[in-house]
Design a protein around this motif. Structure first.
Motif, PDB file in Angstrom:
ATOM      1  N   LYS A 166     122.452   8.655  77.173  1.00  0.00           N
ATOM      2  CA  LYS A 166     123.842   9.100  77.245  1.00  0.00           C
ATOM      3  C   LYS A 166     124.246   9.254  78.706  1.00  0.00           C
ATOM      4  O   LYS A 166     123.392   9.369  79.603  1.00  0.00           O
ATOM      5  CB  LYS A 166     124.037  10.425  76.499  1.00  0.00           C
ATOM      6  N   LYS A 167     125.533   9.258  78.937  1.00  0.00           N
ATOM      7  CA  LYS A 167     126.034   9.453  80.293  1.00  0.00           C
ATOM      8  C   LYS A 167     125.877  10.924  80.663  1.00  0.00           C
ATOM      9  O   LYS A 167     126.065  11.818  79.850  1.00  0.00           O
ATOM     10  CB  LYS A 167     127.503   9.052  80.391  1.00  0.00           C
ATOM     11  N   PHE A 168     125.513  11.136  81.905  1.00  0.00           N
ATOM     12  CA  PHE A 168     125.446  12.504  82.393  1.00  0.00           C
ATOM     13  C   PHE A 168     125.721  12.493  83.882  1.00  0.00           C
ATOM     14  O   PHE A 168     125.486  11.508  84.570  1.00  0.00           O
ATOM     15  CB  PHE A 168     124.091  13.153  82.093  1.00  0.00           C
ATOM     16  N   SER A 169     126.258  13.578  84.338  1.00  0.00           N
ATOM     17  CA  SER A 169     126.551  13.735  85.760  1.00  0.00           C
ATOM     18  C   SER A 169     125.787  14.945  86.267  1.00  0.00           C
ATOM     19  O   SER A 169     125.960  16.049  85.757  1.00  0.00           O
ATOM     20  CB  SER A 169     128.053  13.915  85.997  1.00  0.00           C
ATOM     21  N   VAL A 170     124.924  14.710  87.224  1.00  0.00           N
ATOM     22  CA  VAL A 170     124.129  15.792  87.785  1.00  0.00           C
ATOM     23  C   VAL A 170     124.924  16.440  88.912  1.00  0.00           C
ATOM     24  O   VAL A 170     125.324  15.748  89.850  1.00  0.00           O
ATOM     25  CB  VAL A 170     122.794  15.259  88.330  1.00  0.00           C
ATOM     26  N   PRO A 171     125.164  17.742  88.838  1.00  0.00           N
ATOM     27  CA  PRO A 171     125.877  18.373  89.957  1.00  0.00           C
ATOM     28  C   PRO A 171     125.076  18.234  91.243  1.00  0.00           C
ATOM     29  O   PRO A 171     123.887  18.580  91.272  1.00  0.00           O
ATOM     30  CB  PRO A 171     126.009  19.843  89.522  1.00  0.00           C
ATOM     31  N   VAL A 172     125.695  17.706  92.264  1.00  0.00           N
ATOM     32  CA  VAL A 172     124.992  17.514  93.535  1.00  0.00           C
ATOM     33  C   VAL A 172     124.573  18.857  94.119  1.00  0.00           C
ATOM     34  O   VAL A 172     123.484  19.010  94.649  1.00  0.00           O
ATOM     35  CB  VAL A 172     125.887  16.744  94.529  1.00  0.00           C
ATOM     36  N   VAL A 173     125.440  19.842  93.982  1.00  0.00           N
ATOM     37  CA  VAL A 173     125.187  21.163  94.563  1.00  0.00           C
ATOM     38  C   VAL A 173     125.383  22.232  93.490  1.00  0.00           C
ATOM     39  O   VAL A 173     126.321  22.166  92.700  1.00  0.00           O
ATOM     40  CB  VAL A 173     126.140  21.426  95.753  1.00  0.00           C
ATOM     41  N   SER A 174     124.472  23.190  93.458  1.00  0.00           N
ATOM     42  CA  SER A 174     124.620  24.362  92.597  1.00  0.00           C
ATOM     43  C   SER A 174     124.554  25.601  93.475  1.00  0.00           C
ATOM     44  O   SER A 174     123.963  25.577  94.562  1.00  0.00           O
ATOM     45  CB  SER A 174     123.515  24.399  91.538  1.00  0.00           C
ATOM     46  N   LYS A 175     125.153  26.680  93.020  1.00  0.00           N
ATOM     47  CA  LYS A 175     125.169  27.894  93.828  1.00  0.00           C
ATOM     48  C   LYS A 175     125.051  29.121  92.938  1.00  0.00           C
ATOM     49  O   LYS A 175     125.399  29.082  91.747  1.00  0.00           O
ATOM     50  CB  LYS A 175     126.443  27.977  94.670  1.00  0.00           C
ATOM     51  N   GLN A 176     124.555  30.210  93.519  1.00  0.00           N
ATOM     52  CA  GLN A 176     124.394  31.456  92.791  1.00  0.00           C
ATOM     53  C   GLN A 176     124.225  32.588  93.792  1.00  0.00           C
ATOM     54  O   GLN A 176     123.609  32.400  94.850  1.00  0.00           O
ATOM     55  CB  GLN A 176     123.167  31.372  91.873  1.00  0.00           C
ATOM     56  N   LEU A 177     124.775  33.743  93.465  1.00  0.00           N
ATOM     57  CA  LEU A 177     124.595  34.918  94.315  1.00  0.00           C
ATOM     58  C   LEU A 177     123.444  35.731  93.742  1.00  0.00           C
ATOM     59  O   LEU A 177     123.552  36.321  92.673  1.00  0.00           O
ATOM     60  CB  LEU A 177     125.869  35.755  94.376  1.00  0.00           C
ATOM     61  N   LEU A 178     122.322  35.715  94.452  1.00  0.00           N
ATOM     62  CA  LEU A 178     121.154  36.452  94.014  1.00  0.00           C
ATOM     63  C   LEU A 178     121.265  37.922  94.397  1.00  0.00           C
ATOM     64  O   LEU A 178     122.113  38.309  95.218  1.00  0.00           O
ATOM     65  CB  LEU A 178     119.886  35.847  94.651  1.00  0.00           C
ATOM     66  N   TYR A 179     120.403  38.735  93.794  1.00  0.00           N
ATOM     67  CA  TYR A 179     120.384  40.157  94.114  1.00  0.00           C
ATOM     68  C   TYR A 179     120.220  40.356  95.622  1.00  0.00           C
ATOM     69  O   TYR A 179     119.465  39.639  96.284  1.00  0.00           O
ATOM     70  CB  TYR A 179     119.228  40.855  93.389  1.00  0.00           C
ATOM     71  N   GLY A 180     120.926  41.348  96.152  1.00  0.00           N
ATOM     72  CA  GLY A 180     120.841  41.651  97.574  1.00  0.00           C
ATOM     73  C   GLY A 180     121.817  40.854  98.407  1.00  0.00           C
ATOM     74  O   GLY A 180     121.640  40.728  99.620  1.00  0.00           O
ATOM     75  N   ASN A 181     122.849  40.281  97.750  1.00  0.00           N
ATOM     76  CA  ASN A 181     123.844  39.462  98.453  1.00  0.00           C
ATOM     77  C   ASN A 181     123.209  38.266  99.156  1.00  0.00           C
ATOM     78  O   ASN A 181     123.539  37.936 100.300  1.00  0.00           O
ATOM     79  CB  ASN A 181     124.643  40.304  99.447  1.00  0.00           C
ATOM     80  N   VAL A 182     122.280  37.631  98.440  1.00  0.00           N
ATOM     81  CA  VAL A 182     121.612  36.440  98.952  1.00  0.00           C
ATOM     82  C   VAL A 182     122.230  35.213  98.295  1.00  0.00           C
ATOM     83  O   VAL A 182     122.174  35.052  97.076  1.00  0.00           O
ATOM     84  CB  VAL A 182     120.087  36.474  98.659  1.00  0.00           C
ATOM     85  N   GLY A 183     122.849  34.367  99.085  1.00  0.00           N
ATOM     86  CA  GLY A 183     123.475  33.169  98.551  1.00  0.00           C
ATOM     87  C   GLY A 183     122.454  32.057  98.374  1.00  0.00           C
ATOM     88  O   GLY A 183     121.786  31.674  99.333  1.00  0.00           O
TER      89      GLY A 183
END
Length: 459
Positions: A166-183
């Motif tokens: 099937k067709k799929f698109s992989v996000p080139v970049v992912s992001k999340q704010l971890l505990y302690g304000n760690v990006g």
């Protein structure tokens, strides 16, 4: 040297130049001319006597490849993370085709295929000694069709899967704010706009309150050179990107200067599947002390390729240069070694741990707890009698996670407290118990400094 692919491959190309070639007698003659004039490597002594393009490719390095028009289209789509298939990153292996990673939501992920598994056959065709291009050509197919793969699991069991493409698109970049304000920013490939997407993710995380960052280049097989140059320019004290070594000359290549930079304490994750442009970035940051690298030694691909458009519509990807770090760190067949070497799978937890410890640098380190049960209760004993005023605060942080785990704190005796997690701990996970300086003795003296305990849970 093995090759790595995202069906087809994501390898470093020299700006993805599509260089037209003057029409000659046949593509075979074009390839011979291009190899003799541009190839960075040992030329086959019998080049002019070889009677097929495949025969020529067999005598060049693993990264020089011939593509049909259709294969080239699949290749460029994979760099920008849009494709049809089963959602796997692959590389060659002595037993077949090894799975480097899988993409969430794609067929392989849904079936339970995991990194480290090895494809032994595809639709009954053995994959031993098969190139990634050959494997890609039979795994990729029309949307809605099926493919049967026999897989040697990393548990040494053999399973057979029938997967629907099937067709799929992989996000080139992912992001999340971890505990302690760690990006946290993960980049899956060096797509054409990869550095821009990283910058956008960084800006978004800053607005959410990020004060430090972790950039994840694990399992990233590379992509466009200009994206690496731009990404390196996002780090402080990184004016240069790499030293380019062609057949004719060597030269220092500058990074692309950026206006908004990562903080100086940014941490970068790498592993054995970080290749090509990922290694270019890692070496530049290492050489210029612009970030701290965590993980394992990278793949070891320090060569560049240019694409040549042949007269029949096909393409030749040819190695035309090597590169090192801007201060000479060797990459090719060696890889980039991180300053902080971790166990496989512990790169993020270690980087997150070090970031949290740095943010609480006055806290005292207590003896670590290893292989605790999932039902672990934490007993904290003080040297003095403590008031029970309900202001005491302890936090249990799952490393790599976004928040602390809720705990219930109860006083067991005059100088002892029990912290009980409100839910079972995760098997094999790593945690950090933070004992904040909120405890007060019966004489009114406040705890002078906090403390922390590193915790790992039984697998």
């Amino acid at each position: 040297m093995r090759k790595i692919s995202v069906l087809a491959s994501i390898l470093l190309a020299l700006g993805m130049l599509l260089v037209p070639v003057s029409a000659l007698a046949a593509p075979l003659d074009e390839v011979k001319q291009l190899v003799s004039e541009n190839y960075k490597g040992e030329l086959p002594s019998n080049l002019q006597d070889l009677n097929s393009i495949d025969a020529i490719m067999e005598q060049l390095d693993p990264y020089s490849t011939y593509f049909t028009k259709e294969e080239f289209e699949s290749y460029t789509s994979s760099i920008n993370n849009t494709t049809t298939g089963i959602g796997i990153v692959i590389e060659e292996h002595e037993k077949g085709i090894e799975i480097v990673s899988t993409f969430e939501g794609a067929a392989a992920w849904d079936a339970g295929i995991v990194p480290g598994d090895i494809i032994l056959s595809v639709d009954g065709v053995p994959t031993e000694n098969m190139s990634i291009q050959q494997a890609s050509s039979i795994i990729i197919g029309k949307e809605g069709t099926t493919v049967r793969v026999k897989v040697l699991k990393n548990t040494n069991l053999i399973e057979t899967y029938t997967l629907t493409r099937k067709k799929f698109s992989v996000p080139v970049v992912s992001k999340q704010l971890l505990y302690g304000n760690v990006g946290y920013i993960g980049i899956n490939s060096f797509s054409d706009n990869g550095a821009t997407l990283v910058q956008q993710a960084k800006d978004a995380l800053l607005k959410q309150g990020a004060t430090s960052f972790i950039l994840d280049l694990r399992n990233n097989g590379g992509g466009y050179v200009h994206t690496a140059e731009e990404l390196i320019g996002l780090f402080p004290n990184s004016p240069n990107a790499y030293i380019l070594q062609t057949r004719d000359q060597n030269g220092l290549v500058q990074a692309t200067k950026q206006s908004s930079l990562f903080p100086k304490d940014t941490k970068v994750l790498i592993n054995g599947y970080s290749a090509s442009a990922s290694e270019m970035t890692a070496a530049a940051l290492l050489d210029q002390k612009s970030a701290k690298l965590y993980g394992q030694t990278t793949y070891g691909k320090g060569s560049m390729q240019t694409f040549y458009h042949l007269s029949d519509g096909s393409y030749l990807k040819l190695t035309v240069a090597n590169f090192t770090g801007p201060k000479g760190t060797i990459i090719h067949k060696t890889g980039v070694k991180p300053q902080i070497v971790t166990e496989t799978g512990r790169e993020l937890t270690k980087a997150h741990l070090d970031t949290l410890i740095a943010a609480n640098k006055t806290y005292k380190k207590l003896t670590a707890l290893v292989d605790v049960p999932t039902t672990k209760q934490f007993t904290v004993t003080f040297s003095n009698k403590i008031q029970n005023n309900n202001k005491q605060k302890m936090e249990l942080v799952k490393l790599g996670g976004t928040s602390s785990v809720p705990v219930t704190i109860k006083q067991k005796s005059s100088n002892q407290f029990i912290a009980t997690p409100n839910a079972p701990l995760e098997k094999g996970a790593a945690y950090l118990l933070l004992i904040h300086p909120t405890f007060q003795s019966e004489t009114g003296a406040m705890m002078k400094t906090g403390a922390y305990v590193e915790v790992t849970v039984q697998p």
